[in-house]
Design a protein around this motif. Structure first.
Motif, PDB file in Angstrom:
ATOM      1  N   GLN A 165      12.408  22.009  90.595  1.00 31.87           N
ATOM      2  CA  GLN A 165      11.417  21.056  91.203  1.00 31.87           C
ATOM      3  C   GLN A 165      10.909  21.248  92.653  1.00 31.87           C
ATOM      4  O   GLN A 165      10.104  20.243  92.469  1.00 31.87           O
ATOM      5  CB  GLN A 165      13.283  21.180  91.989  1.00 31.87           C
ATOM      6  N   ASP A 170      11.551  15.358  89.206  1.00 34.09           N
ATOM      7  CA  ASP A 170      12.664  14.645  89.613  1.00 34.09           C
ATOM      8  C   ASP A 170      13.439  14.426  89.115  1.00 34.09           C
ATOM      9  O   ASP A 170      14.557  13.378  89.113  1.00 34.09           O
ATOM     10  CB  ASP A 170      11.831  13.036  90.155  1.00 34.09           C
ATOM     11  N   SER A 171      14.076  14.902  87.914  1.00 35.85           N
ATOM     12  CA  SER A 171      14.694  13.953  86.956  1.00 35.85           C
ATOM     13  C   SER A 171      16.571  14.542  87.080  1.00 35.85           C
ATOM     14  O   SER A 171      16.838  15.479  87.314  1.00 35.85           O
ATOM     15  CB  SER A 171      14.693  14.814  85.651  1.00 35.85           C
ATOM     16  N   THR A 172      17.364  13.232  87.464  1.00 30.80           N
ATOM     17  CA  THR A 172      18.403  14.065  87.655  1.00 30.80           C
ATOM     18  C   THR A 172      19.644  14.543  86.804  1.00 30.80           C
ATOM     19  O   THR A 172      20.579  15.587  86.890  1.00 30.80           O
ATOM     20  CB  THR A 172      19.211  12.557  88.256  1.00 30.80           C
ATOM     21  N   ASP A 173      19.182  14.191  85.490  1.00 31.16           N
ATOM     22  CA  ASP A 173      19.580  14.479  84.324  1.00 31.16           C
ATOM     23  C   ASP A 173      19.166  16.358  84.445  1.00 31.16           C
ATOM     24  O   ASP A 173      20.580  16.317  83.917  1.00 31.16           O
ATOM     25  CB  ASP A 173      19.486  14.022  83.157  1.00 31.16           C
ATOM     26  N   LEU A 175      18.543  18.753  86.341  1.00 26.00           N
ATOM     27  CA  LEU A 175      18.703  19.005  87.720  1.00 26.00           C
ATOM     28  C   LEU A 175      20.581  19.228  87.762  1.00 26.00           C
ATOM     29  O   LEU A 175      20.731  20.264  88.172  1.00 26.00           O
ATOM     30  CB  LEU A 175      18.037  18.366  89.254  1.00 26.00           C
ATOM     31  N   HIS A 176      20.291  18.001  87.789  1.00 23.64           N
ATOM     32  CA  HIS A 176      22.253  18.133  87.183  1.00 23.64           C
ATOM     33  C   HIS A 176      22.914  19.562  86.239  1.00 23.64           C
ATOM     34  O   HIS A 176      23.837  19.961  86.626  1.00 23.64           O
ATOM     35  CB  HIS A 176      22.751  17.394  86.725  1.00 23.64           C
ATOM     36  N   ASP A 180      25.333  21.963  87.867  1.00 25.08           N
ATOM     37  CA  ASP A 180      26.673  21.336  87.773  1.00 25.08           C
ATOM     38  C   ASP A 180      26.517  23.009  86.595  1.00 25.08           C
ATOM     39  O   ASP A 180      27.696  22.927  85.866  1.00 25.08           O
ATOM     40  CB  ASP A 180      26.629  21.113  86.077  1.00 25.08           C
TER      41      ASP A 180
END
Length: 199
Positions: A165, A170-173, A175-176, A180
């Protein structure tokens, strides 16, 4: 990121593995190794050594002589041709080619939800490609990924997310996947591999 958005609880692992059977032998062997690590507490010292060897084998280390050495010790420990599950599974990771090792490992007694989680961790990007921008692979990001890979300590995945980050990711996939807490990780994790350029 499951294929077609199918809930994990409704996925058949043999079918899922079939979708990625054309992936590299390295990654398929690492599936088998990760499933061995899922029953790590059941493994003898010899079996654990064999799994660690198989992981090195996946990365181009080891020799055929060493492979036979590990397999011979597992056979001797089993005391018969019919190896117990906790010996048979590590034996497959050492003796079989990557694809065969993964196929033997699936359905070997490891919980199906663990099998799915392992395949997802290693192959998620094959189901839904995620681009890792070159500028996100900073020195800090690469060093963290290498440390995670070599130590097999994935507790630093959220720290890797922070570093990505900071680098502009800025990729949600992406970073998640790092953050997770319900997603276990294994050597061959698609994101760590992507940072390190492994195939």
């Amino acid at each position: 990121m499951n294929p077609g958005g199918t809930p994990r609880a409704h996925i058949d692992t043999a079918w899922l593995l079939g979708l990625v059977r054309n992936q590299t032998d390295r990654r398929l062997r690492l599936v088998a190794c990760a499933l061995c690590r899922a029953i790590w507490d059941e493994l003898s010292a010899r079996a654990r050594e064999a799994v660690a060897f198989a992981e090195d084998l996946a990365d181009g280390g080891g020799t055929d002589a060493a492979r036979q050495h590990h397999f011979g010790h597992l056979r001797a420990e089993g005391g018969s041709n019919a190896l117990r599950r906790e010996l048979w599974l590590p034996a497959c990771t050492v003796v079989e080619a990557g694809r065969s090792a993964a196929e033997f490992a699936i359905g070997s007694g490891v919980a199906p939800e663990v099998e799915i989680a392992v395949i997802y961790d290693i192959f998620a990007a094959a189901f839904r490609p995620v681009a890792l921008a070159p500028e996100w692979r900073t020195g800090t990001v690469t060093a963290l990924a290498r440390q995670i890979y070599e130590s097999r300590d994935f507790s630093a995945m959220p720290i890797l997310a922070d570093a990505l980050q900071d680098a502009g990711c800025d990729s949600t996939d992406i970073l998640h996947h790092c953050r997770d807490a319900s997603q276990p990780h294994a050597r061959g994790c698609w994101l760590v591999d992507a940072v390190l350029g492994h195939t």
